[in-house]
Structures are given as structure tokens and as C-alpha cells.
Design a protein around this motif. Structure first.
Motif, short mmCIF file in Angstrom:
data_model
loop_
_atom_site.label_atom_id
_atom_site.label_comp_id
_atom_site.label_asym_id
_atom_site.label_seq_id
_atom_site.Cartn_x
_atom_site.Cartn_y
_atom_site.Cartn_z
N GLN A 214 0.82 -1.19 0.00
CA GLN A 214 0.00 0.00 0.00
C GLN A 214 0.86 1.26 0.00
OE1 GLN A 214 -3.23 0.10 -0.43
NE2 GLN A 214 -3.28 2.34 -0.34
N GLN A 215 1.92 1.24 0.80
CA GLN A 215 2.84 2.38 0.85
C GLN A 215 3.51 2.60 -0.51
OE1 GLN A 215 5.41 1.24 4.06
NE2 GLN A 215 4.15 2.24 5.63
N LYS A 216 3.83 1.51 -1.17
CA LYS A 216 4.46 1.61 -2.46
C LYS A 216 3.54 2.24 -3.49
CE LYS A 216 7.03 -1.15 -5.84
NZ LYS A 216 7.53 -2.49 -6.20
N LEU A 217 2.24 1.87 -3.41
CA LEU A 217 1.26 2.43 -4.34
C LEU A 217 1.04 3.91 -4.10
CD1 LEU A 217 -1.38 -0.44 -4.34
CD2 LEU A 217 0.18 0.16 -6.21
N GLU A 218 1.10 4.33 -2.84
CA GLU A 218 0.84 5.72 -2.50
C GLU A 218 2.08 6.61 -2.64
OE1 GLU A 218 -0.67 5.57 1.44
OE2 GLU A 218 -2.60 4.69 0.85
N ALA A 219 3.25 6.01 -2.57
CA ALA A 219 4.49 6.79 -2.63
C ALA A 219 4.76 7.25 -4.06
CB ALA A 219 5.66 5.95 -2.13
N PRO A 220 5.42 8.41 -4.22
CA PRO A 220 5.78 8.87 -5.57
C PRO A 220 6.79 7.91 -6.19
CG PRO A 220 6.85 10.23 -3.89
CD PRO A 220 5.86 9.36 -3.18
N SER A 221 6.75 7.85 -7.52
CA SER A 221 7.66 6.95 -8.24
C SER A 221 9.09 7.42 -8.10
CB SER A 221 7.26 6.90 -9.71
OG SER A 221 8.17 6.15 -10.46
#
Length: 799
Positions: A214-221
């Protein structure tokens, strides 16, 4: 009729003035070594660094007609009018000379003072993209031309032209990947055991993984962290669609030993060491090409293990089985592929294809290959193999030496396949290849017209000693010669391709700037007048360009300087140009201008001078270029022996009164001549000479002689130090003590050898503050006074 006293006086004055004028026209400056070797400003300063303004209305160039300490920037209008010095304000406002254009050439991106600028050509306005303490470099447009990409601190960044958004595209990090991020087999086994045995561990692990996801999806690329150990990143290229980023990693060897040159004359009063270079055969820099696939978030190396010919060993190694070797236990194992460097990729305008160019580290092969970045697969489109070494005009590895044809299906490039460097095109889909130019001449400095209908290039098609500018249909056909004056032309096309800015020279006329319409038969207009009155007061000779047959039947070109009334059995001097792969028997102003003037001086003193383009010289195709392979001092020296015979047979020179001199490679040939052909040359001056090729650099020497530990015979045959016992005539050796190219150590070792051999007919002149190319007029003067004295004492008849 009786003349008045006033009229008689007036007539006498007019006659006196007429006589003075006639005497002035007939006067001729008397040359001396001191006059020739002064600061070259006494000649006049030729225009240089010629470039067009972005709107094509002006030509800019560096020039110094006033003899100031430094050149200034000048401009002239496209029609050759309004010549003037550029003001400091205008100079500061100019966009960077180097840069990259979008395909329509309406915008340009460039670096200036470590920052990036975007220039609009129509409005003439520049937009500053970066303004930072760090240095940004290598700007270019993204393939869709919506972004400006550039390098900062070893990483690639993209700046959006529309909204100014900045994005970091790579994250290269020095060192190794931290241990916490690497997998240890024992620890991984324990983790798997816990997960298999305990439900609570499995539950918590699943919850932790879900949170991270979930954090990965919400974090900027963010770009992938790529650890490069102690290597260096180079040539980072963003591909079409921004999925693939290619980059080179350069690995500099830690065990390479760098030679040191001591500097004795220093401001500190202490001897200071100068770190220079390794010697041939030492550990060399290795390069690898990688692809970073942003879609899969992975990076991988492009390898040549499946490329045709990568296992094929050079002929000189004489290995019976090219693809296998015997191991210590007698079993056959597959041989490792030869080391090679891959350059590129170069993408087609439509973004469909990418090609790369590779060169084998042993110098024997060059490949042009199609690259599939998704798989790393390489498909050979052209392989040029030379058992000597790959080289020649335009045969290099940058974007100016390879490009895409208008159909985006073919790539153009140079090859010496025919024996001369010519243009070819190859289809990346089916591998069909076509020669676009052909003949016994060389093509260089190629560019495609903006409308992609024509090629422009320079070639020596008329004569090996002339360089002209040509236009040709892009698919081959009639080659139209645009320039006409005998000599050489360095041409810059105007942005609209209607005009030419030409730097032109002839054998006895230094470079001047001309402008000309881009039409066959157009008349060039001279813009600059650079020569001083003092230089023009001497009638500088136009040496005759000749050719003669060498003992093996090859044609050898040379320049001859003769006295107006040569004496029977007079003296002669043979000049040997440096660099090896260089041309000097030509019809343009020589880079050896001091030597050219010295040859005029020698002719004034009764000498005949012969200046030879020996085997190994540029301008004559592959066979001449590689004629010295594995034996420097072989055919290149015999060409000079044949030249000496020509002087005797055709120019009635005394065979006992022939001298020879030259610098760098010319100094090397002089030593070989004095040591191995002592009955041909009575005196020689060897300047900044290589005496033992095992002590020279790798890039140049390994091309021609391979390496000392793999081809020791070639080094022994080619190095003067092994032949010193043959010295009979008078020898002058001259060398700069801070020469970082051919080290002073070379002549120190040779001096010791001559001492041990008991030779006493030689002298060594040292120049404490000089590098390979002398800069001080006092050094030039001293050196050439010694050369002249050597010839006078050993080649002239004693009275």
C-alpha cells in the motif's frame, strides 16, 4: 625646350620614387632561423573556430589581426560584408556553440557555465533551465521533444518544457549494494523454516507485506537504486517512450602503473612529479553497456557472447582453434569472448529501432548491430575485420559517424571495405548493404541535409593532396564538387544551407575565411586578410607535389623544394612528418608551418628538400595506412630510402650528402634511418623521438604492434634502441624534459645505450621547460640552429 630648375627637380624626384618602388617590389626578406622561429604572430593569425549564428545572418570566428596576446571574436554578415570585432555584450549573449537541436531545428538546448539553456531560434531568446551550484551537462531533447534531459552529479534528469516539472530518471550509487539488501542462503533458510512452522509468523508477514504494498502504491515513483561499485557512469541515453535507459559503466584498473615525468623548472624550486599515462600492454579500462528497463524495474548488461566473430582470435596469435582452448588438465573448454566496447545506442527518428557500434579491444573488429533493448539481443548488420587494425576517416563511434537514412529502415556509416573509407547504408530488417560512394579516395566529415535529400561531405577525390566539399543524393548518385580552388576547404553550412563559410588555404598561403553561395561554380569571396607585410615580403615557394614508385611497387607521394639553380651533386634533406597517421605532402597550409619555412630557408642555402608521405600516412586508403603493421621502421623507412634514391637519380643530389630529420614519429624514423641505413643518410636530427615502442602509450601502439607480451617480435623489430650499434653518421637528438607524450626517459635510455656502445658521433640537446610540442620561441630557435649546423657541417662540401 628648356626645363626650369623646378621642373628638373620634380622629374628627378619622380624617377627616384619610381626606382624605390621597383626596388621594393623586387626586394625579398632574407630568411634566418631566428626570424622563422619567432612567435607565430609575426606571420599573422588565421581565422579559426568558425560558426554561424543561429539565424544564419552572421558568421562568427576567432581572429587576431592586431597581434594581441589573445584572439578576439569577430563577425561578418553572410554576404561577406560588415566585418567587425564582436562586443563583449554581444559575445556574452550568444548561445553556446555546442548543443543539440530538435528535429525541426527550431529549438536548441545547450550548456553554458555549468547550467542548461533552451534557445528559441526564431525569437532569438534563451530560457535558463537550471541555475544551480552543481554542474549540469550533456543536454538533449527527449525522443518526443517534450522534455530536456541532462546529467547532474552522475544521474539523468528530465525537465518538462510545458510545465517545468523536474524528474530524476536514474539513481546511480557508488559502492556495493548494502548487505541488508542482499540474500544470505543460511538466513533465508531460517526464515522459510519459521514461515512453515508457525502460523503467527505467517500472519504477521502477510500483514507486513500488505502494508508495504500500500505504501508503495501511495508513494511517488522513484528510479531504481543501481549500485555501480567503483565504476564510472557514461553515455546515459533515454530511449523513446522513456521505458529504456541505456548507460555505460567504465571500470578503470586499479593495478595499472602510471609513468611519472619529473618537472625540474618550477616556481617552488622543488622538482615536481607529473603523472602521465600507462605504457602499452598495461591493464586497460573496460566498458560495459547496460539497459535499465523502468517498466520492469531491472537493469542488465548487454553481452556480445553470441555475436559473430567474438571468439575469433587475431591471425598473429596463430591459434589453431578459435573457439576453444586446452585447460591445464588437457580438457577442452570454451574460450571466453574477446573484450569489446559497445557504443550507442542510436535510435531511429520513429523510435522503432536502435543500433549500437562495437569495437574489439584487440582492434581487429568493428560491428554495427541492431539492439533489442527488451531482450538485450544483438543482431549483426555489418562486421568490418582487419587483421592489422580498424581505423580510417569517419570510422569512429560517435553520432557524427553513423546516422539514420530518411526511411528509418537503414543506417549510414563509413567502412574501409573497398580499401578506402566510403559511405554505406544497411537495412536493419534484412541486412542488405549498399555502397553510396566508391573510388580511390576517402570521404570524411559527413552530414545529411536538413531536407534529408542529400549528403554533404569532404573528400580528396580530385587529388590525394586536395580536400573539396561535395554534395550527393542521399541514396547515392552524382557526386557534385562545390569548391574549386586547389588546396583544402573546411566548410560550415549556413543554417538554411544556402551559403558556405569556408576556411581555405594553399601550400604557400595560410588559412583565410571565405564565403560562397552553396552552388556549383559559385565564386568564393575572401573575407579576411590575415598576413603581415613582413611575411608577404618573402616569395614563399609552392613545393611540387610528386609521386614515385617504392621498391615494392606502391605509389608514394611527396613534396619537393628545389633551388632555382641547383648545383650538380648538391646536398639534400629529407623531412619526416610526425604522428605516423598524418598527411603532409599536400596542397594546403601545413600544420608543420615552421618546418615549411625552414625548408624555404634550406633551399635558399642550396639544399634540395624532400617531404614524404610514407607508408602509414593518412589520405591514401587502407593499404597505405596499415603498411606498417607489426613493423614500424619497415616500409615507412624504405619509402625514405627510395626517396633518397629519387633525389640522386632525378634531382642530381650527391648520394653522400643526404640528411634526414623529423619529430615524434619523424624522430623515430630518423633514428631507424641512422641506425639501419647508415650508408644512405650522412646526418640526422631526431626530435622528441620514440626510441622503444614498449614504452609508448597503449591506444596508439597496440593498434600497430599489438602488445609487447603477445607480439614481442614486432616490438623488437620496430624499436631503434635495438639497432643503435649501426650508427655511423652524425646524429643530433633533441627532446623536451617535460614531454608527457614521448617521455624524456626514452632518450635517456638510448643515450646510455650509445655510451655503452662507445659511440661518439652524437649529441643530446635537452629543453628543460618543453613538453612534446614546443611553445617557447627560444627553444624552437635553439633546436633549429642546431639542426642547421648539423647539416652545414656534414652535408656541405668543405672549402
Amino acid at each position: 625646350m628648356q626645363l626650369t630648375r623646378k621642373a628638373v627637380a620634380l622629374m628627378a624626384f619622380m624617377l627616384l620614387g619610381s626606382n624605390v618602388a621597383v626596388q621594393a617590389q623586387n626586394s625579398k626578406m632574407e630568411l634566418s632561423v631566428e626570424k622563422i622561429m619567432r612567435d607565430p604572430k609575426w606571420i599573422g593569425t588565421s581565422p579559426s573556430n568558425v560558426f554561424w549564428s543561429e539565424d544564419g545572418k552572421k558568421i562568427y570566428f576567432s581572429w587576431n589581426p592586431d597581434g594581441n596576446k589573445q584572439d578576439s571574436l569577430y563577425s561578418v554578415s553572410a554576404d561577406g560584408k560588415n566585418l567587425k570585432k564582436v562586443s563583449p555584450q554581444e559575445r556574452r549573449s550568444l548561445p553556446g556553440q555546442r548543443g543539440e537541436y530538435n528535429r525541426a531545428e527550431t529549438k536548441k538546448v545547450y550548456e553554458k557555465n555549468g547550467d542548461i539553456f533552451l534557445y528559441d531560434i526564431k525569437s532569438g531568446k534563451a530560457q535558463q533551465v537550471t541555475n544551480t551550484v552543481e554542474r549540469e551537462s550533456n543536454p538533449d531533447f527527449s525522443h518526443d521533444e517534450q522534455k530536456v534531459v541532462y546529467m547532474r552529479d552522475g544521474n539523468l534528469f528530465a525537465w518538462s518544457i510545458n510545465n517545468g516539472q523536474l524528474k530524476q530518471l536514474t539513481d546511480f550509487k557508488k559502492g556495493r549494494k548494502p548487505a541488508s539488501e542482499t540474500k544470505d542462503a543460511q538466513r533465508e533458510w531460517l526464515k522459510e523454516q519459521q514461515l512453515a512452522l508457525l502460523q503467527i509468523v505467517r500472519d504477521r508477514k502477510a500483514e507486513e507485506d500488505a502494508t508495504k504494498q500500500q505504501q508503495k502504491l501511495e508513494a511517488p515513483s522513484r528510479p531504481k537504486e543501481i549500485y555501480i561499485e567503483e565504476k564510472f557512469v557514461n553515455n546515459v541515453v533515454l530511449g523513446p517512450g522513456e521505458r529504456f535507459i541505456t548507460y555505460q559503466l567504465i571500470n578503470r584498473p586499479k593495478n595499472a602503473k602510471t609513468a611519472i615525468v619529473p618537472n625540474f623548472v618550477t616556481a617552488s624550486g622543488y622538482t615536481e612529479d607529473i603523472n602521465t599515462r600507462t605504457k602499452v600492454g598495461d591493464a586497460q579500462t573496460a566498458t560495459e553497456l547496460f539497459v535499465y528497463d523502468t517498466q520492469r524495474d531491472t537493469a542488465y548488461a548487454i553481452t556480445m557472447k553470441d555475436v559473430e566473430g567474438i571468439y575469433e582470435q587475431p591471425a598473429y596469435l596463430q591459434q589453431p582453434e578459435a573457439n576453444s582452448t586446452a585447460s591445464a588438465d588437457g580438457k577442452t573448454k570454451k574460450q571466453e569472448p574477446r573484450a569489446a566496447a559497445i557504443f550507442g545506442p542510436y535510435w531511429s527518428d520513429n523510435g522503432k529501432y536502435a543500433v549500437v557500434v562495437a569495437r574489439a579491444q584487440d582492434n581487429k573488429d568493428r560491428w554495427i548491430m541492431k539492439l533489442d533493448p527488451a531482450t538485450g539481443k544483438l543482431t549483426v548488420l555489418d562486421r568490418q575485420r582487419d587483421e592489422a587494425w580498424i581505423n580510417g576517416p569517419g570510422i569512429s563511434y560517435g553520432p557524427g559517424d553513423i546516422g539514420w537514412m530518411p526511411d528509418n529502415e537503414r543506417v549510414w556509416f563509413h567502412s574501409e571495405e573497398s580499401g578506402y573509407s566510403h559511405l554505406y547504408a544497411v537495412n536493419v530488417s534484412n541486412g542488405q548493404k549498399k555502397a553510396l560512394t566508391s573510388g580511390k579516395y576517402e570521404v570524411s566529415d559527413v552530414r545529411m541535409s536538413d531536407d534529408k535529400k542529400s549528403f554533404y561531405f569532404t573528400a580528396n577525390k580530385v587529388h590525394p593532396g586536395e580536400k573539396h566539399f561535395y554534395r550527393m543524393p542521399v541514396n547515392g548518385g552524382e557526386v557534385v564538387q562545390l569548391t574549386s580552388m586547389a588546396g583544402a576547404h573546411e566548410v560550415q553550412l549556413s543554417p538554411d544551407e544556402k551559403n558556405l563559410a569556408i576556411r581555405y588555404s594553399f601550400s604557400n598561403k595560410p588559412w583565410e575565411l571565405y564565403v560562397m553561395d552553396n552552388k556549383k561554380g559559385a565564386k568564393p569571396k575572401q573575407v579576411t586578410q590575415s598576413l603581415t607585410e613582413e611575411f608577404k615580403s618573402y616569395n614563399w615557394r609552392e613545393p611540387e607535389v610528386i609521386s614515385y614508385k617504392a621498391q615494392d611497387g606502391a605509389d608514394v607521394y611527396a613534396r619537393v623544394y628545389q633551388p632555382e639553380n641547383p648545383t650538380q651533386n648538391g646536398p639534400a634533406v629529407v623531412f619526416v612528418h610526425g604522428a605516423g597517421y598524418l598527411q603532409n605532402a599536400h596542397k594546403w597550409w601545413s600544420s608543420y608551418f615552421r618546418e615549411y619555412m625552414f625548408h624555404n630557408f634550406l633551399v635558399d642555402q642550396g639544399y634540395t628538400v624532400l617531404d614524404i608521405d610514407y607508408r602509414g600516412s593518412a589520405g591514401y586508403g587502407r593499404d597505405v595506412r596499415t603498411g606498417i603493421y607489426q613493423f614500424m621502421g619497415g616500409k615507412d623507412l624504405s619509402d625514405h630510402v627510395d626517396g633518397a634514391k629519387l633525389l640522386v637519380d632525378k634531382y642530381k643530389v650527391d648520394p653522400k650528402r643526404i640528411g634526414i630529420y623529423g619529430g615524434s614519429y619523424g624522430g623515430f624514423i630518423t633514428l631507424m634511418a641512422m641506425f639501419t641505413e647508415p650508408d644512405v643518410f650522412a646526418a640526422g636530427a631526431a626530435l622528441r623521438s620514440v626510441t622503444d615502442w614498449a614504452h609508448y602509450n597503449h591506444g596508439y601502439t597496440s593498434n600497430i604492434l599489438n602488445t609487447p607480451y603477445t607480439d614481442s617480435t614486432a616490438y623488437t623489430k620496430s624499436s631503434p634502441i635495438y639497432y643503435a650499434e649501426g650508427l655511423k653518421g652524425a646524429l643530433l637528438i633533441a627532446h623536451g624534459m617535460v614531454d608527457t607524450n614521448v617521455h624524456f626517459q626514452d632518450v635517456v635510455r638510448l643515450s646510455q645505450r650509445l655510451i655503452e656502445l662507445g659511440k661518439d658521433n652524437w649529441e643530446l640537446a635537452v629543453y628543460p621547460v618543453e613538453d612534446h610540442g614546443f611553445t617557447e620561441p627560444a627553444s624552437w630557435t635553439d633546436e633549429y640552429k642546431r639542426i642547421f649546423k648539423l647539416f652545414e657541417e656534414n652535408l656541405k662540401e668543405r672549402k
